[in-house]
Each structure stands twice: as structure tokens, then as C-alpha cells.
Design a protein around this motif. Structure first.
Motif, PDB file in Angstrom:
ATOM      1  N   ARG A 158     125.104  71.133  18.669  1.00  0.00           N
ATOM      2  CA  ARG A 158     126.082  72.672  18.118  1.00  0.00           C
ATOM      3  C   ARG A 158     127.252  72.588  18.397  1.00  0.00           C
ATOM      4  NH1 ARG A 158     127.255  78.079  21.907  1.00  0.00           N
ATOM      5  NH2 ARG A 158     127.678  79.304  19.481  1.00  0.00           N
TER       6      ARG A 158
ATOM      7  N   ASP B 270     125.069  79.273  11.935  1.00  0.00           N
ATOM      8  CA  ASP B 270     124.930  79.923  13.456  1.00  0.00           C
ATOM      9  C   ASP B 270     125.207  80.843  13.612  1.00  0.00           C
ATOM     10  OD1 ASP B 270     125.252  80.154  15.991  1.00  0.00           O
ATOM     11  OD2 ASP B 270     124.849  77.512  16.242  1.00  0.00           O
TER      12      ASP B 270
ATOM     13  N   SER C 156     125.640  82.381  16.707  1.00  0.00           N
ATOM     14  CA  SER C 156     124.788  82.605  18.122  1.00  0.00           C
ATOM     15  C   SER C 156     126.023  83.452  18.549  1.00  0.00           C
ATOM     16  CB  SER C 156     124.033  81.175  18.445  1.00  0.00           C
ATOM     17  OG  SER C 156     125.388  80.343  18.434  1.00  0.00           O
TER      18      SER C 156
ATOM     19  N   PRO D 216     122.724  87.000  19.934  1.00  0.00           N
ATOM     20  CA  PRO D 216     121.554  86.259  20.772  1.00  0.00           C
ATOM     21  C   PRO D 216     119.875  86.415  19.945  1.00  0.00           C
ATOM     22  CG  PRO D 216     121.471  87.260  22.304  1.00  0.00           C
ATOM     23  CD  PRO D 216     122.934  88.048  21.112  1.00  0.00           C
ATOM     24  N   ASP D 217     120.735  87.459  18.588  1.00  0.00           N
ATOM     25  CA  ASP D 217     118.879  87.854  18.378  1.00  0.00           C
ATOM     26  C   ASP D 217     120.136  87.827  16.495  1.00  0.00           C
ATOM     27  OD1 ASP D 217     116.883  88.604  16.787  1.00  0.00           O
ATOM     28  OD2 ASP D 217     116.891  91.120  18.158  1.00  0.00           O
TER      29      ASP D 217
ATOM     30  N   ASN E 239     114.350  76.827  17.111  1.00  0.00           N
ATOM     31  CA  ASN E 239     115.749  77.511  16.836  1.00  0.00           C
ATOM     32  C   ASN E 239     116.943  78.777  16.306  1.00  0.00           C
ATOM     33  OD1 ASN E 239     117.406  75.776  15.735  1.00  0.00           O
ATOM     34  ND2 ASN E 239     119.001  75.282  16.883  1.00  0.00           N
TER      35      ASN E 239
ATOM     36  N   ALA F 211     118.411  81.919  16.479  1.00  0.00           N
ATOM     37  CA  ALA F 211     120.732  82.253  16.720  1.00  0.00           C
ATOM     38  C   ALA F 211     120.772  81.924  15.084  1.00  0.00           C
ATOM     39  CB  ALA F 211     121.090  80.863  17.400  1.00  0.00           C
TER      40      ALA F 211
END
Ligand SMILES: Cc1ncc(COP(=O)(O)O)c(C=O)c1O
Length: 391
Positions: free
Chosen positions: A137, A323, A325, A329-330, A355, A358
Motif C-alpha cells: 500500500r 486505490d 481505500s 472500504p467499498d 483486493n 478497494a
């Protein structure tokens, strides 16, 4: 010399991408809002002007043009004899999977990856098993998980693996040493390796892409590489691709599989468009890559200034992987919100599994004016989302 700036009007043209509401700006499905190379259009026009469209088969010049293209663009040796015409990458994948695996078998992928892999495997009654890519990340980068791959490939019910190189949606070009390791693992375990390399021409920086068919011949006993002019030249509706198979016995079996699923015939425009693309398309591709690089830089700068959104470094493809996130979270919920509130249609990352929940995928292959508008809508939507969605 080529026009990548004028915004084309694709509404009312049967384009899937532009079939949404008038106010929607579509940046989801993977085609480009650019006119293809003029030489390709001219070759198709010449063909249409003949007025006779009977059954056809590809001449040697078709395969030679592709061999020459890979020699010039990628310094890769591709014999004419290794090539089999297909009606597209997914059509070939479908035929090959059904021929070489059995219902109930496991097919390995590295998620998050192109959603049609799942659909193709699962509608054939096979199971997908993913050796998920490892995500860092802090750097927004992905890496292959070789321990997970080893385990998945060694499972007795695993009979095939589908690799995406360059990788949609994370934009990585797999390095030669990574490809060697994957091919070796597949070979050791008797697993058929299918490399989908449809994005291979679309590298954005100086990194070389290594075609799987250029690996040592000893590693190609059960290797099929799938390529197509569809992404490179924005010819998705041509429904044309090529399966490249070095092993003659395997090639014969692939040829049978393609024939069994009617996935081996040219359409009206396959031959002239492909020959023109692969013979005369070099300069156009170079200009396209410059435009995509400029678009990527513009998008990177805008996203760097957007709190809560970070982008995975893009080595190839025109699909940015965002990304989100830090916002939610959705990402699917944010995706629906962007579509409803600011008229920006992106792809929800969840469809690529792994993943992907995210992430959002954003197609940046469009004239700068559209990209500027898309980035502005993304800013507006992401700023509105916490107050309107989460309150
Ligand atoms: C990785 C990948 N493979 C295949 C395809 C589709 O290929 P085709 O239209 O030749 O079936 C796409 C289109 O987005 C893609 O991204």
C-alpha cells in the motif's frame, strides 16, 4: 501528424462505451476515444469497395506482417508457422480452456485480473483459483506471490493457468525473469500456460515487454500466447487475434480447438485491417504512446492532488488503477455514487476480484479535453462522497 485531440462523437454509433445517458462521461470499458491509423481505415475502405465478401483464409502476408511487427517492435522472433488466426483473445481462450481442461478442473489466475477470465473459466464449468498478487500500500505496487503460485500450480486438479501480460488492471509489465519462473513452474507441474498479451504493444515508458513466445523453447512445450491488434489499434470490433504456439503437436491441438468453436475464421475486414496495422502502424503507435504518456502524467498530477486517492504506477495499458481505500472500504459504492452524482462512469475494482474491492479502474485513452473533464468529475465526486454518502 495524427489527431489525438479532437473529441469524436461516438454517441449513436453502437459503441458500448457511449451507450449510457447523454450526461455520462464513460471511462470504463477498454477501448479508446481515438480514431485508428489512417492506413487501416484506407485498407478497410478498399476492401469494402470490392463489394464481394465470400469466404476467406489468411494469406502468408497476414502472418508475415505479424512476424515483422514483433521483430521490429519487440525484437522477438516469431515464425509464421507458429501462428493461428483466431476470432479474438477471449474466443481463443474459451476454445482452448474447453479443449485442454475438464469440468471441475482448477485454472490459476493472479487476481486482481481482467474479469472475463473468471467468466470464461466459470461458464465452462471449471474453477478459478487465484494466487493473488501481493499489494504494497505504501508504494501502490503489486508483485507476484510465488509461494502461492507454486502451491496453486502443484494442486492435482490444476490443469491451466491464465497470465495477463501486461497485466490488466494493475498496469504491470512482467519482467523476463518473472515470466521464466512462471513458465518453469507450469512446466514442472504439467500445467498449460495461456499468456494473454493483448496489451503488449501499449507500454508507456522505456521498459521492454517480453512476449511469452520469446522464452526459451524448452519452456514452451505447453505454452500458448494470445495477441491481437484490438487494443493496440482500437479495433475491438474487428474480433481478431492470433494464437502463437511453438510446439507443433500442441499447435495442431489448438488449431482443432479453434475450429471446433468456430474461432478460427477471418471476417470481412480481418485480413486487410491486420496487414495494414502491422505493416504501417508503427508511427501511429508511437504517437499514440506519446499521447497516452501525456495523459498519464496529467492524470497522475490531478490524482496526487486528490485526497484519499492514489494510483498504481502504470507501465503499460491505458487503464489506471486507483486505490480509494482511504475514502471507502467499498469502492463499488463510490463507483455508483460517481455515476449517479457527477456522471462519471468508471469500472468498480471488485469485478477483477483479489483486493479489487478497494479500487476503481479509469480508462485514460481519450482526448485531453475529455480527460480533464473526467478528472474534474472525479475530484468533485470524491469531495462530495464523504458528506453525502456517509452522513
Ligand atoms: C487482458 C484482456 N484480454 C482480452 C480482452 C478482450 O479481447 P478480445 O476482444 O480479443 O476478446 C481485453 C479487453 O479489454 C483485455 O483487457
Amino acid at each position: 501528424m495524427y489527431d489525438f485531440t479532437t473529441v469524436p462523437n461516438r454517441r449513436g454509433t453502437d459503441a458500448v462505451k457511449w451507450s449510457g445517458p447523454q450526461s455520462e462521461l464513460p471511462m470504463w470499458i477498454a477501448d479508446m476515444d481515438f480514431v485508428t491509423a489512417p492506413e487501416i481505415v484506407a485498407a478497410m475502405q478498399t476492401k469494402v469497395a470490392t463489394g464481394i465478401f465470400g469466404y476467406e483464409e489468411p494469406p502468408a502476408a497476414f502472418f508475415q506482417a505479424i512476424s515483422d511487427w514483433y521483430a521490429q517492435e519487440h525484437h522477438a522472433h516469431l515464425p509464421q508457422a507458429w501462428q493461428l488466426l483466431t476470432t479474438g483473445v477471449i474466443a481463443a481462450l474459451n476454445a482452448v480452456l474447453r479443449q485442454f481442461t475438464h469440468p471441475g478442473d482448477q485454472v490459476v489466475v493472479t487476481a486482481p485480473v481482467y474479469h472475463m477470465f473468471y467468466e470464461t473459466v466459470e461458464t465452462a464449468g471449471r474453477h478459478v483459483v487465484s494466487a493473488d498478487l501481493n499489494y504494497q500500500r505504501e508504494t501502490q505496487t503489486y508483485a507476484l506471490d510465488f509461494a502461492a503460485l507454486k502451491k496453486a500450480l502443484a494442486a492435482p486438479t490444476t490443469t491451466a493457468m491464465i497470465l495477463c501480460n501486461p497485466h490488466n488492471p494493475i498496469g504491470r509489465i512482467w519482467r523476463r525473469n518473472e515470466l521464466l519462473q512462471i513458465a518453469q513452474l507450469c512446466q514442472t507441474n504439467g500445467v498449460l500456460l495461456i499468456a494473454d498479451e493483448i496489451h503488449g504493444d501499449l507500454r508507456l515508458d522505456q521498459l521492454d515487454y517480453t512476449p511469452a513466445f520469446s522464452l526459451p523453447i524448452a519452456l514452451q512445450q505447453r505454452l500458448i500466447t494470445l495477441i491481437s491488434p484490438g487494443k493496440t489499434f482500437n479495433l475491438a470490433a474487428l474480433h481478431t487475434g492470433v494464437a502463437i504456439v511453438a510446439n507443433p503437436q500442441l499447435r495442431q491441438q489448438v488449431a482443432h480447438a479453434l475450429a471446433a468453436y468456430n474461432a478460427n475464421e477471418p471476417n470481412l475486414l480481418t485480413i486487410p485491417a491486420s496487414i495494414a496495422a502491422y505493416t504501417h502502424g508503427h508511427d501511429w503507435l508511437l504517437a499514440l504512446r506519446h499521447q497516452l504518456q501525456a495523459n498519464y502524467q496529467m492524470a497522475q498530477a490531478a490524482i496526487a492532488a486528490l485526497p484519499g486517492v492514489t494510483a498504481t504506477p502504470l507501465e503499460a495499458t491505458y487503464l489506471m488503477w486507483l486505490d480509494v481505500s482511504a475514502i471507502t472500504p467499498d469502492a463499488s459504492d463510490l463507483c455508483a455514487f460517481l455515476e449517479a452524482q457527477v456522471g462519471l462512469r468508471l469500472s468498480p475494482g471488485a469485478q477483477f476480484r483479489g483486493n479489487g474491492r478497494a479500487f476503481l479502474r479509469m480508462n485514460i485513452a481519450c482526448p485531453p479535453a475529455l480527460l480533464t473533464e473526467g478528472l474534474a468529475r472525479l475530484h468533485r465526486g470524491c469531495a462530495l462522497y464523504p458528506t453525502q454518502r456517509l452522513s
